[in-house]
Enzyme design. Structure first.
Site, PDB file in Angstrom:
ATOM      1  N   TYR A  86      35.730 -17.824  32.279  1.00  0.00           N
ATOM      2  CA  TYR A  86      34.592 -18.153  31.412  1.00  0.00           C
ATOM      3  C   TYR A  86      34.833 -19.489  30.710  1.00  0.00           C
ATOM      4  CZ  TYR A  86      30.934 -17.418  27.871  1.00  0.00           C
ATOM      5  OH  TYR A  86      29.815 -17.546  27.075  1.00  0.00           O
ATOM      6  N   LYS A 104      32.672 -22.931  31.036  1.00  0.00           N
ATOM      7  CA  LYS A 104      31.968 -23.551  29.898  1.00  0.00           C
ATOM      8  C   LYS A 104      32.572 -24.918  29.557  1.00  0.00           C
ATOM      9  CE  LYS A 104      28.971 -20.210  29.197  1.00  0.00           C
ATOM     10  NZ  LYS A 104      27.539 -20.390  29.447  1.00  0.00           N
TER      11      LYS A 104
HETATM   12  P1  NAP Z   1      23.154 -11.532  28.731  1.00  0.00           P
HETATM   13  O1  NAP Z   1      22.582 -10.682  27.666  1.00  0.00           O
HETATM   14  O2  NAP Z   1      24.159 -10.957  29.673  1.00  0.00           O
HETATM   15  O3  NAP Z   1      21.947 -12.178  29.569  1.00  0.00           O
HETATM   16  C1  NAP Z   1      22.246 -13.035  30.638  1.00  0.00           C
HETATM   17  C2  NAP Z   1      20.979 -13.618  31.199  1.00  0.00           C
HETATM   18  O4  NAP Z   1      21.347 -14.436  32.325  1.00  0.00           O
HETATM   19  C3  NAP Z   1      20.021 -12.558  31.684  1.00  0.00           C
HETATM   20  O5  NAP Z   1      18.696 -12.931  31.385  1.00  0.00           O
HETATM   21  C4  NAP Z   1      20.239 -12.546  33.202  1.00  0.00           C
HETATM   22  O6  NAP Z   1      19.019 -12.231  33.842  1.00  0.00           O
HETATM   23  C5  NAP Z   1      20.588 -14.003  33.451  1.00  0.00           C
HETATM   24  N1  NAP Z   1      21.359 -14.141  34.688  1.00  0.00           N
HETATM   25  C6  NAP Z   1      22.567 -13.609  34.979  1.00  0.00           C
HETATM   26  N2  NAP Z   1      22.906 -13.892  36.265  1.00  0.00           N
HETATM   27  C7  NAP Z   1      21.885 -14.640  36.758  1.00  0.00           C
HETATM   28  C8  NAP Z   1      21.622 -15.228  38.011  1.00  0.00           C
HETATM   29  N3  NAP Z   1      22.485 -15.115  39.032  1.00  0.00           N
HETATM   30  N4  NAP Z   1      20.472 -15.937  38.167  1.00  0.00           N
HETATM   31  C9  NAP Z   1      19.595 -16.052  37.158  1.00  0.00           C
HETATM   32  N5  NAP Z   1      19.769 -15.506  35.947  1.00  0.00           N
HETATM   33  C10 NAP Z   1      20.898 -14.800  35.767  1.00  0.00           C
HETATM   34  O7  NAP Z   1      23.855 -12.821  28.122  1.00  0.00           O
HETATM   35  P2  NAP Z   1      23.694 -13.533  26.695  1.00  0.00           P
HETATM   36  O8  NAP Z   1      24.756 -12.990  25.833  1.00  0.00           O
HETATM   37  O9  NAP Z   1      22.291 -13.515  26.267  1.00  0.00           O
HETATM   38  O10 NAP Z   1      24.155 -15.014  27.100  1.00  0.00           O
HETATM   39  C11 NAP Z   1      23.213 -16.032  27.420  1.00  0.00           C
HETATM   40  C12 NAP Z   1      23.973 -17.348  27.507  1.00  0.00           C
HETATM   41  O11 NAP Z   1      24.625 -17.614  26.257  1.00  0.00           O
HETATM   42  C13 NAP Z   1      25.072 -17.371  28.569  1.00  0.00           C
HETATM   43  O12 NAP Z   1      25.133 -18.640  29.162  1.00  0.00           O
HETATM   44  C14 NAP Z   1      26.323 -17.095  27.753  1.00  0.00           C
HETATM   45  O13 NAP Z   1      27.491 -17.580  28.370  1.00  0.00           O
HETATM   46  C15 NAP Z   1      26.004 -17.837  26.475  1.00  0.00           C
HETATM   47  N6  NAP Z   1      26.764 -17.385  25.321  1.00  0.00           N
HETATM   48  C16 NAP Z   1      26.633 -16.100  24.885  1.00  0.00           C
HETATM   49  C17 NAP Z   1      27.365 -15.699  23.773  1.00  0.00           C
HETATM   50  C18 NAP Z   1      27.266 -14.307  23.232  1.00  0.00           C
HETATM   51  O14 NAP Z   1      28.123 -13.934  22.420  1.00  0.00           O
HETATM   52  N7  NAP Z   1      26.279 -13.515  23.625  1.00  0.00           N
HETATM   53  C19 NAP Z   1      28.221 -16.597  23.115  1.00  0.00           C
HETATM   54  C20 NAP Z   1      28.323 -17.895  23.608  1.00  0.00           C
HETATM   55  C21 NAP Z   1      27.584 -18.278  24.697  1.00  0.00           C
HETATM   56  P3  NAP Z   1      18.881 -11.357  35.198  1.00  0.00           P
HETATM   57  O15 NAP Z   1      20.006 -10.363  35.215  1.00  0.00           O
HETATM   58  O16 NAP Z   1      17.530 -10.753  35.055  1.00  0.00           O
HETATM   59  O17 NAP Z   1      18.960 -12.355  36.285  1.00  0.00           O
END
Ligand code: NAP
Length: 253
Positions: free
Chosen positions: A158, A162
């Site tokens: 990860y 990033k």
């Molecule tokens: P999440 O709840 O797991 O949601 C992930 C999203 O990405 C879903 O809408 C999923 O949609 C989509 N996705 C996954 N694989 C995909 C693919 N192959 N093609 C297209 N879409 C895909 O994640 P989140 O926590 O909201 O995170 C969103 C972003 O923020 C990510 O980049 C993550 O690294 C970043 N981030 C999150 C956190 C945190 O603590 N939550 C912290 C720092 C950064 P489908 O499954 O419908 O395709």
């Protein structure tokens, strides 16, 4: 001079919109006046979200997109351009995260995370970027993480993905700014979403997170949305090639 944070009329293509940060971010962007092109693999979730945005008076269309498939990226970008006439902003939010001990990571896990977080993100930026370069304007906002700035245990793949996002952001920012396209990243700390709920609901895991988080609580989707709206808005027009940390001070130590 009053800074303008409005996104009125801006066409925003948002990946990973079906749940978590992307789902809430879509509603916040619509609230700031943007028209939303909602992308993810789960079309029913996007249709529900689009209906919610329309019911609140906004504009939104769903697009099925697996960012691991370059042909699908191309088709989605063409469809958004066909339906909305242009793409003003791309928010590259689709991403995967999980805890894995480095010695246990498999090749399949490496490939999947890199394919979504780094390769998919790059080719979405390339496809939407070509449209923006032809238009002479555009904003690209890549969803990074504090794990792309500092090492976090059990996040080898990860963090590597990033960290790659952060440097891709800077290179694209250098290449495209003179042609009207700025590229930035937002790097949040832990945000409570379906993707992190299982870990953050574990009291021992949460304690470990909060011990390192100076602000004393995990972030919200609204915290992330504020940063994205700023970078997408006229107020953020001079910002280019930056990684905007929304990390409660995690990386200050
Ligand atoms: P999440 O709840 O797991 O949601 C992930 C999203 O990405 C879903 O809408 C999923 O949609 C989509 N996705 C996954 N694989 C995909 C693919 N192959 N093609 C297209 N879409 C895909 O994640 P989140 O926590 O909201 O995170 C969103 C972003 O923020 C990510 O980049 C993550 O690294 C970043 N981030 C999150 C956190 C945190 O603590 N939550 C912290 C720092 C950064 P489908 O499954 O419908 O395709």
């Amino acid at each position: 001079m009053q800074p303008n944070f409005s996104l009125a009329g801006q066409v925003v293509m948002l990946t990973g919109a079906s749940q978590g940060i992307g789902y809430g971010l879509a509603k916040a962007l619509a609230g700031a006046g943007a028209k939303l092109a909602l992308c993810a693999r789960s079309l029913p979730a996007l249709e529900g979200l689009a209906a919610e945005i329309r019911a609140a008076g906004g504009e939104a269309q769903p697009y099925a997109l697996d960012v691991r498939d370059l042909a699908q990226i191309q088709s989605a970008v063409q469809a958004v351009q066909r339906d909305f006439g242009r793409i003003d902003v791309l928010v590259n939010n689709a991403g995967l995260g999980s805890n894995q001990k480095a010695e246990e990571v498999t090749e399949a896990e490496w490939d999947e995370m890199m394919d979504v977080n780094l390769k998919g993100l790059f080719f979405c930026a390339q496809a939407a970027g070509r449209v923006m370069l032809a238009q002479g304007h555009g904003r690209i906002i890549n969803m990074s993480s504090q794990a792309g700035v500092v090492g976090i245990r059990e996040h080898a793949v990860y963090s590597a993905s990033k960290g790659g996002v952060n440097l891709l952001t800077k290179v694209l920012a250098l290449e495209w700014a003179a042609r009207g396209v700025t590229v930035n990243a937002v790097a949040p700390t832990f945000i409570y979403t379906p993707g992190t709920a299982e870990r953050l609901d574990n009291p021992d895991y949460l304690r470990g997170v909060l011990d390192r988080l100076p602000i004393g609580h995990v972030g919200t989707i609204a915290d992330v949305a504020a940063a994205v709206i700023y970078l997408a808005s006229p107020a953020g027009g001079m910002v280019n090639g930056t990684v905007l940390l929304v990390d409660g001070g995690w990386t200050a130590q």
